[in-house]
Design a protein around this motif. Structure first.
Motif, PDB file in Angstrom:
ATOM      1  N   MET A 200      30.922 -28.631   7.872  1.00  0.00           N
ATOM      2  CA  MET A 200      32.036 -27.758   7.369  1.00  0.00           C
ATOM      3  C   MET A 200      31.703 -26.288   7.709  1.00  0.00           C
ATOM      4  SD  MET A 200      34.075 -29.298   5.612  1.00  0.00           S
ATOM      5  CE  MET A 200      33.881 -30.621   7.152  1.00  0.00           C
ATOM      6  N   PHE A 201      30.452 -26.091   8.092  1.00  0.00           N
ATOM      7  CA  PHE A 201      30.179 -24.520   8.549  1.00  0.00           C
ATOM      8  C   PHE A 201      31.001 -24.521  10.285  1.00  0.00           C
ATOM      9  CE2 PHE A 201      27.923 -21.209  10.746  1.00  0.00           C
ATOM     10  CZ  PHE A 201      27.764 -20.454   9.534  1.00  0.00           C
ATOM     11  N   ALA A 202      30.900 -25.548  10.875  1.00  0.00           N
ATOM     12  CA  ALA A 202      31.418 -25.434  12.009  1.00  0.00           C
ATOM     13  C   ALA A 202      33.130 -25.602  12.006  1.00  0.00           C
ATOM     14  CB  ALA A 202      31.130 -26.548  12.836  1.00  0.00           C
ATOM     15  N   LEU A 203      33.615 -26.260  10.860  1.00  0.00           N
ATOM     16  CA  LEU A 203      35.230 -26.143  10.589  1.00  0.00           C
ATOM     17  C   LEU A 203      35.135 -24.478  10.201  1.00  0.00           C
ATOM     18  CD1 LEU A 203      37.891 -27.417   9.966  1.00  0.00           C
ATOM     19  CD2 LEU A 203      37.138 -27.632   7.556  1.00  0.00           C
ATOM     20  N   MET A 204      34.559 -24.095   9.375  1.00  0.00           N
ATOM     21  CA  MET A 204      34.744 -22.560   8.790  1.00  0.00           C
ATOM     22  C   MET A 204      34.620 -21.612  10.176  1.00  0.00           C
ATOM     23  SD  MET A 204      32.625 -23.010   5.311  1.00  0.00           S
ATOM     24  CE  MET A 204      32.905 -21.205   4.711  1.00  0.00           C
ATOM     25  N   GLU A 205      33.947 -21.771  11.192  1.00  0.00           N
ATOM     26  CA  GLU A 205      33.937 -21.099  12.230  1.00  0.00           C
ATOM     27  C   GLU A 205      35.392 -21.281  13.121  1.00  0.00           C
ATOM     28  OE1 GLU A 205      29.835 -20.913  14.158  1.00  0.00           O
ATOM     29  OE2 GLU A 205      30.210 -22.809  13.714  1.00  0.00           O
ATOM     30  N   ALA A 206      35.459 -22.698  13.142  1.00  0.00           N
ATOM     31  CA  ALA A 206      36.743 -22.921  14.143  1.00  0.00           C
ATOM     32  C   ALA A 206      37.998 -22.208  13.632  1.00  0.00           C
ATOM     33  CB  ALA A 206      36.761 -24.252  14.226  1.00  0.00           C
ATOM     34  N   ILE A 207      38.347 -22.342  12.327  1.00  0.00           N
ATOM     35  CA  ILE A 207      39.440 -21.823  11.807  1.00  0.00           C
ATOM     36  C   ILE A 207      39.529 -20.462  11.102  1.00  0.00           C
ATOM     37  CG2 ILE A 207      40.263 -24.295  11.204  1.00  0.00           C
ATOM     38  CD1 ILE A 207      39.832 -23.928   8.368  1.00  0.00           C
ATOM     39  N   GLY A 208      38.590 -19.657  11.375  1.00  0.00           N
ATOM     40  CA  GLY A 208      38.475 -18.237  11.032  1.00  0.00           C
ATOM     41  C   GLY A 208      38.097 -17.888   9.731  1.00  0.00           C
ATOM     42  N   ILE A 209      37.592 -18.697   8.809  1.00  0.00           N
ATOM     43  CA  ILE A 209      37.088 -18.544   7.637  1.00  0.00           C
ATOM     44  C   ILE A 209      35.844 -17.656   7.660  1.00  0.00           C
ATOM     45  CG2 ILE A 209      36.044 -19.260   5.526  1.00  0.00           C
ATOM     46  CD1 ILE A 209      37.727 -21.794   5.860  1.00  0.00           C
ATOM     47  N   ILE A 210      35.010 -17.756   8.869  1.00  0.00           N
ATOM     48  CA  ILE A 210      34.020 -16.724   9.115  1.00  0.00           C
ATOM     49  C   ILE A 210      34.244 -16.504  10.455  1.00  0.00           C
ATOM     50  CG2 ILE A 210      32.428 -17.575   7.256  1.00  0.00           C
ATOM     51  CD1 ILE A 210      31.037 -19.418   9.372  1.00  0.00           C
ATOM     52  N   ASP A 211      33.418 -15.207  10.871  1.00  0.00           N
ATOM     53  CA  ASP A 211      33.552 -14.757  12.286  1.00  0.00           C
ATOM     54  C   ASP A 211      32.048 -15.024  12.694  1.00  0.00           C
ATOM     55  OD1 ASP A 211      33.756 -13.643  14.986  1.00  0.00           O
ATOM     56  OD2 ASP A 211      34.879 -12.225  14.091  1.00  0.00           O
ATOM     57  N   THR A 212      31.850 -15.780  13.550  1.00  0.00           N
ATOM     58  CA  THR A 212      30.350 -16.021  14.091  1.00  0.00           C
ATOM     59  C   THR A 212      30.472 -15.459  15.724  1.00  0.00           C
ATOM     60  OG1 THR A 212      30.497 -18.203  14.537  1.00  0.00           O
ATOM     61  CG2 THR A 212      29.575 -17.580  12.564  1.00  0.00           C
ATOM     62  N   HIS A 213      31.465 -15.131  16.111  1.00  0.00           N
ATOM     63  CA  HIS A 213      31.388 -14.474  17.354  1.00  0.00           C
ATOM     64  C   HIS A 213      30.270 -13.547  17.615  1.00  0.00           C
ATOM     65  CE1 HIS A 213      35.161 -16.172  18.891  1.00  0.00           C
ATOM     66  NE2 HIS A 213      35.720 -15.751  17.806  1.00  0.00           N
ATOM     67  N   LEU A 214      29.434 -13.500  18.680  1.00  0.00           N
ATOM     68  CA  LEU A 214      28.534 -12.660  18.877  1.00  0.00           C
ATOM     69  C   LEU A 214      29.085 -11.359  18.917  1.00  0.00           C
ATOM     70  CD1 LEU A 214      26.511 -14.394  21.552  1.00  0.00           C
ATOM     71  CD2 LEU A 214      25.722 -14.298  19.355  1.00  0.00           C
ATOM     72  N   LEU A 215      28.292 -10.317  18.661  1.00  0.00           N
ATOM     73  CA  LEU A 215      28.348  -9.005  18.566  1.00  0.00           C
ATOM     74  C   LEU A 215      28.347  -8.705  20.151  1.00  0.00           C
ATOM     75  CD1 LEU A 215      26.428  -7.317  15.677  1.00  0.00           C
ATOM     76  CD2 LEU A 215      28.936  -7.793  15.669  1.00  0.00           C
ATOM     77  N   GLY A 216      29.574  -7.937  20.715  1.00  0.00           N
ATOM     78  CA  GLY A 216      29.452  -7.718  22.057  1.00  0.00           C
ATOM     79  C   GLY A 216      30.456  -8.711  22.646  1.00  0.00           C
ATOM     80  N   SER A 217      30.749  -9.780  22.112  1.00  0.00           N
ATOM     81  CA  SER A 217      31.830 -10.742  22.577  1.00  0.00           C
ATOM     82  C   SER A 217      33.191 -10.323  22.655  1.00  0.00           C
ATOM     83  CB  SER A 217      31.957 -12.043  21.789  1.00  0.00           C
ATOM     84  OG  SER A 217      33.079 -12.640  22.068  1.00  0.00           O
ATOM     85  N   HIS A 218      34.181 -10.251  23.307  1.00  0.00           N
ATOM     86  CA  HIS A 218      35.543  -9.741  23.449  1.00  0.00           C
ATOM     87  C   HIS A 218      36.297 -10.398  22.409  1.00  0.00           C
ATOM     88  CE1 HIS A 218      38.383 -12.796  25.195  1.00  0.00           C
ATOM     89  NE2 HIS A 218      37.432 -13.342  25.500  1.00  0.00           N
ATOM     90  N   ARG A 219      35.925 -11.556  21.751  1.00  0.00           N
ATOM     91  CA  ARG A 219      36.739 -11.903  20.750  1.00  0.00           C
ATOM     92  C   ARG A 219      36.036 -11.405  19.322  1.00  0.00           C
ATOM     93  NH1 ARG A 219      38.982 -16.607  20.263  1.00  0.00           N
ATOM     94  NH2 ARG A 219      39.779 -15.599  18.520  1.00  0.00           N
ATOM     95  N   ARG A 220      35.105 -10.866  19.179  1.00  0.00           N
ATOM     96  CA  ARG A 220      34.601 -10.523  17.857  1.00  0.00           C
ATOM     97  C   ARG A 220      35.635  -9.585  17.273  1.00  0.00           C
ATOM     98  NH1 ARG A 220      30.623 -11.953  14.114  1.00  0.00           N
ATOM     99  NH2 ARG A 220      30.692 -10.235  12.600  1.00  0.00           N
ATOM    100  N   GLY A 221      35.930 -10.091  15.783  1.00  0.00           N
ATOM    101  CA  GLY A 221      36.894  -9.290  14.746  1.00  0.00           C
ATOM    102  C   GLY A 221      38.370  -9.572  15.626  1.00  0.00           C
ATOM    103  N   SER A 222      38.487 -10.556  16.469  1.00  0.00           N
ATOM    104  CA  SER A 222      40.069 -10.719  16.930  1.00  0.00           C
ATOM    105  C   SER A 222      40.855 -11.460  15.885  1.00  0.00           C
ATOM    106  CB  SER A 222      40.018 -11.366  18.224  1.00  0.00           C
ATOM    107  OG  SER A 222      39.243 -12.498  18.468  1.00  0.00           O
ATOM    108  N   SER A 223      40.446 -12.173  15.039  1.00  0.00           N
ATOM    109  CA  SER A 223      40.878 -12.871  13.978  1.00  0.00           C
ATOM    110  C   SER A 223      42.205 -12.358  13.050  1.00  0.00           C
ATOM    111  CB  SER A 223      40.229 -13.903  13.302  1.00  0.00           C
ATOM    112  OG  SER A 223      39.343 -13.222  12.379  1.00  0.00           O
ATOM    113  N   GLY A 224      41.418 -10.850  12.666  1.00  0.00           N
ATOM    114  CA  GLY A 224      42.202 -10.221  11.787  1.00  0.00           C
ATOM    115  C   GLY A 224      41.599 -10.457  10.310  1.00  0.00           C
ATOM    116  N   VAL A 225      40.761 -11.551  10.098  1.00  0.00           N
ATOM    117  CA  VAL A 225      40.437 -11.902   8.882  1.00  0.00           C
ATOM    118  C   VAL A 225      39.153 -10.708   8.395  1.00  0.00           C
ATOM    119  CG1 VAL A 225      39.304 -13.800   7.593  1.00  0.00           C
ATOM    120  CG2 VAL A 225      41.016 -14.388   9.155  1.00  0.00           C
ATOM    121  N   TRP A 226      38.458 -10.590   9.560  1.00  0.00           N
ATOM    122  CA  TRP A 226      37.293  -9.536   9.470  1.00  0.00           C
ATOM    123  C   TRP A 226      37.433  -8.606  10.510  1.00  0.00           C
ATOM    124  CZ3 TRP A 226      34.367 -11.069   5.431  1.00  0.00           C
ATOM    125  CH2 TRP A 226      34.464 -12.651   5.173  1.00  0.00           C
ATOM    126  N   ARG A 227      36.929  -7.595   9.840  1.00  0.00           N
ATOM    127  CA  ARG A 227      36.755  -6.138  10.677  1.00  0.00           C
ATOM    128  C   ARG A 227      35.578  -5.733  10.750  1.00  0.00           C
ATOM    129  NH1 ARG A 227      41.725  -5.989  12.906  1.00  0.00           N
ATOM    130  NH2 ARG A 227      43.492  -6.537  11.318  1.00  0.00           N
TER     131      ARG A 227
END
Length: 201
Positions: free
Chosen positions: A174-201
């Motif tokens: 379920m943690f992996a699901l939450m990562e995959a569908i944007g409920i949480i953002d576990t992109h590494l700081l420095g990744s170009h995708r960090r914060g790109s979901s619009g859910v987390w700033r």
């Protein structure tokens, strides 16, 4: 060693930093760049990701991703109503489908989960239930080793889904699901995708 390399990020030829797993192949890079971590808020979409995460348990995600088109064909594009109506003949068909992962327990769980998904509609649906476990804060990992594999919210979601009749929905899955569908953002700081979901700033 530069900061990106030491953190577990790889800078591609396009100049964008990604985690090493996302740089492993064109397929993984495309998935990371366009889909992983982006919000999925519809029933069929959440059911598909929940199913694929359950099948991934014990396997590599790249294996599941390569087989995803075959999974979609085998499970009627993850239409919960269609999958909920599967019978013994469908189970036999799936167990003989070499294009997917032939695991009887996971196939049975998927059919049961489809039925549970249909049953949740009276209470707002699977998507609303899953998103109701969004935490107040998201992790902010600088290195791959800092990314959690479960959380109090994923544990609570796992318990609630099991109570509702779902199977193969452990807290790590379920943690992996939450990562995959944007409920949480576990992109590494420095990744170009960090914060790109619009859910987390």
């Amino acid at each position: 060693m530069n900061d990106a390399v030491s953190s577990g990020l790889v800078v591609g030829q396009d100049g964008l930093a990604r985690p090493t797993w996302a740089a492993a192949s064109d397929l993984m890079r495309e998935y990371y760049d366009t889909e992983w971590g982006m919000p999925v808020r519809d029933e069929r979409g959440v059911f598909e990701r929940l199913t694929l995460e359950a099948f991934q348990s014990g396997l590599s995600w790249s294996t599941i991703l390569r087989k995803r088109p075959a999974f979609r064909d085998a499970f009627d594009n993850f239409d919960p109503d269609r999958v909920a109506a599967y019978d013994a003949d469908d189970v036999d068909r799936l167990m003989h489908d070499a294009a997917i992962v032939r695991n009887r327990r996971k196939i049975d769980a998927t059919i049961g989960n489809a039925r549970a998904t249909v049953g949740l509609r009276a209470d707002g649906g699977l998507h609303e239930l899953v998103w109701s476990f969004q935490p107040d804060r998201t992790p902010a990992p600088r290195r791959f080793e800092e990314i959690p594999t479960s959380s109090p919210e994923s544990l609570a979601l796992s318990k609630e889904l099991k109570r509702r009749g779902f199977a193969h929905v452990g807290p790590t899955t379920m943690f992996a699901l939450m990562e995959a569908i944007g409920i949480i953002d576990t992109h590494l700081l420095g990744s170009h995708r960090r914060g790109s979901s619009g859910v987390w700033r």
